[in-house]
Design an enzyme around this catalytic site. Structure first.
Site, PDB file in Angstrom:
ATOM      1  N   MET A  26     -67.788 -18.100  -5.228  1.00 55.62           N
ATOM      2  CA  MET A  26     -66.394 -18.539  -5.091  1.00 55.62           C
ATOM      3  C   MET A  26     -66.127 -19.704  -6.052  1.00 55.62           C
ATOM      4  O   MET A  26     -65.148 -20.433  -5.893  1.00 55.62           O
ATOM      5  CB  MET A  26     -66.103 -18.943  -3.647  1.00 55.62           C
ATOM      6  CG  MET A  26     -66.226 -17.746  -2.689  1.00 55.62           C
ATOM      7  SD  MET A  26     -65.297 -17.926  -1.168  1.00 55.62           S
ATOM      8  CE  MET A  26     -66.022 -19.384  -0.481  1.00 55.62           C
ATOM      9  N   ASN A  28     -66.806 -23.353  -8.248  1.00 53.67           N
ATOM     10  CA  ASN A  28     -67.243 -24.723  -7.969  1.00 53.67           C
ATOM     11  C   ASN A  28     -68.777 -24.769  -7.945  1.00 53.67           C
ATOM     12  O   ASN A  28     -69.400 -25.197  -6.992  1.00 53.67           O
ATOM     13  CB  ASN A  28     -66.652 -25.241  -6.652  1.00 53.67           C
ATOM     14  CG  ASN A  28     -66.783 -26.751  -6.551  1.00 53.67           C
ATOM     15  OD1 ASN A  28     -67.197 -27.294  -5.543  1.00 53.67           O
ATOM     16  ND2 ASN A  28     -66.443 -27.443  -7.618  1.00 53.67           N
ATOM     17  N   LEU A  29     -69.334 -24.285  -9.039  1.00 52.68           N
ATOM     18  CA  LEU A  29     -70.768 -23.994  -9.086  1.00 52.68           C
ATOM     19  C   LEU A  29     -71.624 -25.252  -9.099  1.00 52.68           C
ATOM     20  O   LEU A  29     -71.241 -26.277  -9.648  1.00 52.68           O
ATOM     21  CB  LEU A  29     -71.069 -23.151 -10.325  1.00 52.68           C
ATOM     22  CG  LEU A  29     -70.264 -21.852 -10.436  1.00 52.68           C
ATOM     23  CD1 LEU A  29     -70.689 -21.074 -11.668  1.00 52.68           C
ATOM     24  CD2 LEU A  29     -70.401 -20.987  -9.185  1.00 52.68           C
ATOM     25  N   HIS A  30     -72.807 -25.130  -8.498  1.00 51.42           N
ATOM     26  CA  HIS A  30     -73.810 -26.194  -8.541  1.00 51.42           C
ATOM     27  C   HIS A  30     -75.142 -25.560  -8.918  1.00 51.42           C
ATOM     28  O   HIS A  30     -75.216 -24.335  -9.149  1.00 51.42           O
ATOM     29  CB  HIS A  30     -73.880 -26.925  -7.192  1.00 51.42           C
ATOM     30  CG  HIS A  30     -73.984 -25.997  -6.019  1.00 51.42           C
ATOM     31  ND1 HIS A  30     -75.113 -25.254  -5.756  1.00 51.42           N
ATOM     32  CD2 HIS A  30     -73.087 -25.679  -5.047  1.00 51.42           C
ATOM     33  CE1 HIS A  30     -74.919 -24.531  -4.675  1.00 51.42           C
ATOM     34  NE2 HIS A  30     -73.689 -24.753  -4.220  1.00 51.42           N
ATOM     35  N   HIS A  33     -76.258 -22.180  -7.453  1.00 54.90           N
ATOM     36  CA  HIS A  33     -75.722 -20.954  -8.062  1.00 54.90           C
ATOM     37  C   HIS A  33     -76.470 -20.623  -9.352  1.00 54.90           C
ATOM     38  O   HIS A  33     -76.768 -19.459  -9.634  1.00 54.90           O
ATOM     39  CB  HIS A  33     -74.242 -21.124  -8.416  1.00 54.90           C
ATOM     40  CG  HIS A  33     -73.338 -21.298  -7.236  1.00 54.90           C
ATOM     41  ND1 HIS A  33     -72.742 -22.491  -6.918  1.00 54.90           N
ATOM     42  CD2 HIS A  33     -72.930 -20.417  -6.289  1.00 54.90           C
ATOM     43  CE1 HIS A  33     -71.989 -22.346  -5.845  1.00 54.90           C
ATOM     44  NE2 HIS A  33     -72.086 -21.100  -5.436  1.00 54.90           N
ATOM     45  N   GLN A  57     -61.824 -14.409   3.956  1.00 51.58           N
ATOM     46  CA  GLN A  57     -62.940 -14.958   4.718  1.00 51.58           C
ATOM     47  C   GLN A  57     -62.668 -16.368   5.244  1.00 51.58           C
ATOM     48  O   GLN A  57     -63.552 -16.998   5.809  1.00 51.58           O
ATOM     49  CB  GLN A  57     -64.235 -14.912   3.909  1.00 51.58           C
ATOM     50  CG  GLN A  57     -64.297 -15.841   2.711  1.00 51.58           C
ATOM     51  CD  GLN A  57     -65.536 -15.586   1.869  1.00 51.58           C
ATOM     52  OE1 GLN A  57     -65.617 -14.607   1.136  1.00 51.58           O
ATOM     53  NE2 GLN A  57     -66.529 -16.468   1.946  1.00 51.58           N
ATOM     54  N   GLY A 142     -77.899 -16.472  -1.921  1.00 55.59           N
ATOM     55  CA  GLY A 142     -78.742 -17.587  -1.493  1.00 55.59           C
ATOM     56  C   GLY A 142     -79.065 -17.518  -0.002  1.00 55.59           C
ATOM     57  O   GLY A 142     -78.260 -17.038   0.801  1.00 55.59           O
ATOM     58  N   GLN A 148     -74.918 -14.604   6.337  1.00 56.43           N
ATOM     59  CA  GLN A 148     -74.211 -13.799   5.329  1.00 56.43           C
ATOM     60  C   GLN A 148     -75.183 -12.841   4.652  1.00 56.43           C
ATOM     61  O   GLN A 148     -74.920 -11.643   4.524  1.00 56.43           O
ATOM     62  CB  GLN A 148     -73.570 -14.730   4.300  1.00 56.43           C
ATOM     63  CG  GLN A 148     -73.097 -14.041   3.039  1.00 56.43           C
ATOM     64  CD  GLN A 148     -72.321 -14.964   2.121  1.00 56.43           C
ATOM     65  OE1 GLN A 148     -71.198 -15.330   2.418  1.00 56.43           O
ATOM     66  NE2 GLN A 148     -72.895 -15.356   0.985  1.00 56.43           N
ATOM     67  N   SER A 181     -70.980 -26.154  -2.238  1.00 57.95           N
ATOM     68  CA  SER A 181     -69.731 -26.581  -2.876  1.00 57.95           C
ATOM     69  C   SER A 181     -68.971 -27.539  -1.961  1.00 57.95           C
ATOM     70  O   SER A 181     -68.175 -28.352  -2.427  1.00 57.95           O
ATOM     71  CB  SER A 181     -68.855 -25.370  -3.177  1.00 57.95           C
ATOM     72  OG  SER A 181     -69.555 -24.500  -4.023  1.00 57.95           O
TER      73      SER A 181
HETATM   74  O1  PAF Z   1     -71.261 -17.063  -0.561  1.00 61.30           O
HETATM   75  C1  PAF Z   1     -70.165 -17.024  -1.151  1.00 61.30           C
HETATM   76  O2  PAF Z   1     -69.887 -17.783  -2.083  1.00 61.30           O
HETATM   77  C2  PAF Z   1     -69.114 -16.017  -0.687  1.00 61.30           C
HETATM   78  O3  PAF Z   1     -69.159 -15.829   0.686  1.00 61.30           O
HETATM   79  C3  PAF Z   1     -69.195 -14.679  -1.435  1.00 61.30           C
HETATM   80  C4  PAF Z   1     -70.509 -13.967  -1.167  1.00 61.30           C
HETATM   81  C5  PAF Z   1     -69.036 -14.904  -2.939  1.00 61.30           C
HETATM   82  C6  PAF Z   1     -68.078 -13.745  -0.963  1.00 61.30           C
HETATM   83  O4  PAF Z   1     -66.815 -14.310  -1.182  1.00 61.30           O
END
Ligand code: PAF
Length: 276
Positions: A26, A28-30, A33, A57, A142, A148, A181
């Site tokens: 989604m 805003n990477l760290h 990721h 979500q 992750g 998830q 994030s």
């Molecule tokens: O873990 C996430 O960043 C989100 O839940 C994902 C898997 C990209 C789905 O929107």
């Protein structure tokens, strides 16, 4: 690296790809990721990462609106990490129709799902759509988002998707806080307090590993300690790694999962453990 916004362009770019490795995000990477990109790179090619803040979500009153959108900085990080394609659709591209089909995963109302109704339906739905758009051979997620990952592995199995799931270990700051994030939402004081969550999970795991099987007491002790220090606990739960349900007597592969709010920020974490 190519930045692509439409499914049509993505399909064109991947027309001949058979070993695509995919990292959905989604944004805003760290560095957590980026370690998934590294993991993906060790398996497949090309590397595709998606950036889409999925409205489906987030529940009412959650942080969808304030979730950081940092596309330019994310692309710079992804390019440096060796990503080949960034797929960043907008909401109309992802959900062009008013009525949305959705996936109803098992365990969607357990643990985080009990506090975030509809969350895992939203996650599974968008990931299934992304899988259909990218058609990857490998997909990396992750382990911080343990439930998830568990649900998505079930989706791949039960829908017979020809995808190999790659699992990345949780990236942590030096003081143990799981990278997320959402850590950016923490005030200075909250950031100093936040590592308590993983500290307590480690202590709880140690109690189990030294022979304590009173899981309810263990959950309660950790929860009380968080509450005493200003947290609002959603749950702390000892579960089976195999079923994500309460462990059967004598079960060996366990995981302790936790979710708790610090100020306005909800943090999650987990630790795997094996009884003595
Ligand atoms: O873990 C996430 O960043 C989100 O839940 C994902 C898997 C990209 C789905 O929107």
């Amino acid at each position: 690296m190519r930045l692509i916004h439409t499914v049509a362009e993505l399909r064109g770019a991947l027309a001949d790809a058979r070993e695509t490795a995919f990292v959905p995000t989604m944004g805003n990477l760290h560095s957590g990721h980026i370690s998934l990109i590294d993991l993906a790179r060790r398996h497949g090619h090309p590397i595709v990462s998606s950036i889409f803040v999925n409205p489906l979500q987030f529940g009412a009153g959650e942080d969808f609106n304030r979730y950081p959108r940092t596309l330019e900085a994310d692309c710079a990080q992804l390019e440096a990490a060796g990503c080949d394609i960034v797929f960043a659709p907008d909401a109309n591209e992802m959900y062009p129709e008013l009525q949305t089909f959705s996936v109803q995963p098992p365990l969607a109302n357990e643990l985080c799902g009990a506090f975030r109704p509809g969350h895992f339906q939203g996650v599974a739905t968008v990931v299934l759509k992304l899988f259909n758009m990218v058609q990857p051979r490998y997909a990396a997620f992750g382990k911080k988002d343990y439930q998830q990952l568990f649900i998505l592995k079930g989706m791949v199995r039960q829908f017979n998707l020809p995808i190999i799931m790659l699992e990345g270990e949780t990236g942590r700051a030096e003081d143990g806080l799981a990278l997320s994030s959402r850590n950016g939402f923490l005030s200075e004081t909250e950031r100093a307090e936040a590592p308590r969550l993983y500290r307590l999970l480690r202590e709880a795991a140690q109690r189990i590993e030294t022979g304590n099987t009173r899981f309810t007491d263990i959950e309660q002790t950790a929860g009380d300690e968080l509450n005493r220090n200003g947290w609002r606990v959603d749950y702390i739960a000892v579960r089976s790694q195999t079923t994500l349900l309460s462990p059967e007597p004598g079960e060996q592969d366990l995981v302790i999962l936790a979710a708790a709010h610090l100020g306005r920020t909800r943090l999650i974490d987990n630790i795997e453990c094996c009884p003595a």
